[in-house]
Scaffold this motif. Sequence first.
Motif, short mmCIF file in Angstrom:
data_model
loop_
_atom_site.label_atom_id
_atom_site.label_comp_id
_atom_site.label_asym_id
_atom_site.label_seq_id
_atom_site.Cartn_x
_atom_site.Cartn_y
_atom_site.Cartn_z
N CYS A 202 0.82 -1.22 0.00
CA CYS A 202 0.00 0.00 0.00
C CYS A 202 0.85 1.26 0.00
CB CYS A 202 -0.99 0.00 1.16
SG CYS A 202 -0.25 -0.13 2.80
N SER A 203 2.12 1.13 -0.39
CA SER A 203 2.90 2.36 -0.58
C SER A 203 2.33 3.08 -1.80
CB SER A 203 4.38 2.04 -0.78
OG SER A 203 4.54 1.20 -1.91
N PRO A 204 2.27 4.41 -1.79
CA PRO A 204 1.56 5.12 -2.85
C PRO A 204 2.12 4.82 -4.24
CG PRO A 204 2.20 6.63 -1.09
CD PRO A 204 2.85 5.32 -0.80
N TYR A 205 1.23 4.81 -5.21
CA TYR A 205 1.66 4.69 -6.61
C TYR A 205 2.52 5.91 -6.95
CZ TYR A 205 1.36 4.78 -11.72
OH TYR A 205 1.66 4.84 -13.06
N VAL A 206 3.64 5.66 -7.62
CA VAL A 206 4.57 6.73 -7.97
C VAL A 206 4.64 6.86 -9.50
CG1 VAL A 206 6.96 7.53 -7.89
CG2 VAL A 206 5.95 6.44 -5.88
N LEU A 207 4.39 8.05 -10.00
CA LEU A 207 4.51 8.35 -11.42
C LEU A 207 5.75 9.21 -11.60
CD1 LEU A 207 3.20 8.35 -14.29
CD2 LEU A 207 1.99 10.42 -13.59
N THR A 208 6.84 8.61 -12.10
CA THR A 208 8.11 9.32 -12.24
C THR A 208 8.16 10.03 -13.59
OG1 THR A 208 9.24 7.76 -10.79
CG2 THR A 208 10.62 9.08 -12.26
#
Length: 553
Positions: A202-208
Amino acid sequence: MFPAAEARIRRYRWEVKYEYKSPDCFQKMVITINGESPGPTILAEEGDTVSVELTNSLLTENVAIHWHGIRQIGTPWFDGTEGVTQCPILPGDTFTYEYKVDRPGTYLYHAHYGMQREAGLYGSICVSVARGKTEPFSYDHDRSIILTDWYHNTTYEQALGLSSIPFDWVGEPQSLLIQGKGRYNCSLVSSPYVCNSTSPQCSPYVLTVVPGKTYRLRVSSLTSLSALSFQIEGHNMTVVEADGHFVEPFVIKNLFIYSGETYSVLVKADQDPSRNYWVTTSVVSRNNTVTPLGLAILNYYPNHPKKSPPTVPPAGPLWNDVEPRINQSRAIKAHHDYVVPPPLTSDRVILMLNTQNEINGYRRWSVNNVSFNLPHTPYLIALKENITGAFDPTPPPNGYDFVNYDIHNVSNNTNATSSNSIYRLQFNTTVDIILQNANTMKKNDSETHPWHLHGHNFWVLGYGKGKFDNFSDPIKYNLIDPIMKNTAPVHPYGWTALRFRSDNPGTWAFHCHIESHFYLGMGVVFEEGVERVGKLPSSIMGCGKAKGLGGRP
């Protein structure tokens, strides 16, 4: 110029099963595909054939998967709608779906058996333009983001409450997930084994993103209840595609999105690159004080992807401000180079009043006071194989008493009935659907309903407030550059006008894309040109009155 590429077959092998997962830190049983939820993204090129060999390892549950937005021209039996186009896939069985992706764009797949979709069985379909073709916009990178709402109760618990007297509503979702990740407040749960806020799941989704580059975000919604707003802190979004159709570009701060819709937005990484930014989604159209914001991180490379933005996440628009939502719906027009003009007139108009009713003490949703039930024998099989007695042959109502019906008050609706009858459409004609919203069984309450049509795209001719007027409102239809879509909302106390051609032989569901609403009867089925459908594959049979016709004995 590239040489003309031959169409390919894209083959996928999937195993569908339950696993314990913690997408919002709270552990529950989730339906996965090859261990994932969301499932694998299907990548294909316009004109390709997609082949999915699906093994049902759910042990005690049937399954069916719908390819949302794929028209299934020539393959109506692979639409994946249990009770309409196929018998369900039994536990332990393997079933192969095979269909052509005939146009580029952003589409979805999800369970279409009971309320299984909200248990995590869903994913994206991204179809690129054929080699040598171009799109009317440019970007550097392409990303898919699915928005969903998330419940901690199982679909069985929810279905039982919906089917009980007294009625037990599913309530508001516990979380909003961005690409399968959310965050529930574990301090509200007594057992640390059930909810673990440090779980990597459940670590946040990351958009790099790389500073200066432009990103195409394919944003779609598969919520089971909620209408959403999606925003990226400090960044504008340019809408360029909707449900697989190019849009005359327009710039927004918030994207309002309803279950079953897909959009492509262009985002340029043009803000301060020394920090990260919040990506948020929030509930609109429901007075929801329970469900927290869905949060993800827009990570400017080379900042650390888990570095929290220095700001408070933007809250999103007011839940009950309907005007900007209607304005966005009306702003979506076909791109000027890709306009498909609609027929100027229609051969048939079906007026559909969406109401909440009670039938024999059970709470139901209805269309023109008829609540829909799926039969045990799928319509496509019953009609093609001339099986009698599989469903009610009486046609459903073509309209309602629009002169006297008061959409703004709680109505008695004592004459509501339930049925599995269907609309028989004359093949290759033009059909108008007017969706009319009304008050629920609660005072001063009208909900937002996203309606999805299988097997077709429709022209969205207009949105209006109040009761549709059969004489004055059609004059205001957009017949110049209407967008084509497969899913469109009906706003509170409003109407939506759609037009489509009945040119795809088969049986096609048309329903509210809110899981509990369709489960409670808010849907219909259209039949058109079934006599033109080819020989049905035996793999879709084996249930109801089709038991002796093939499939598993």
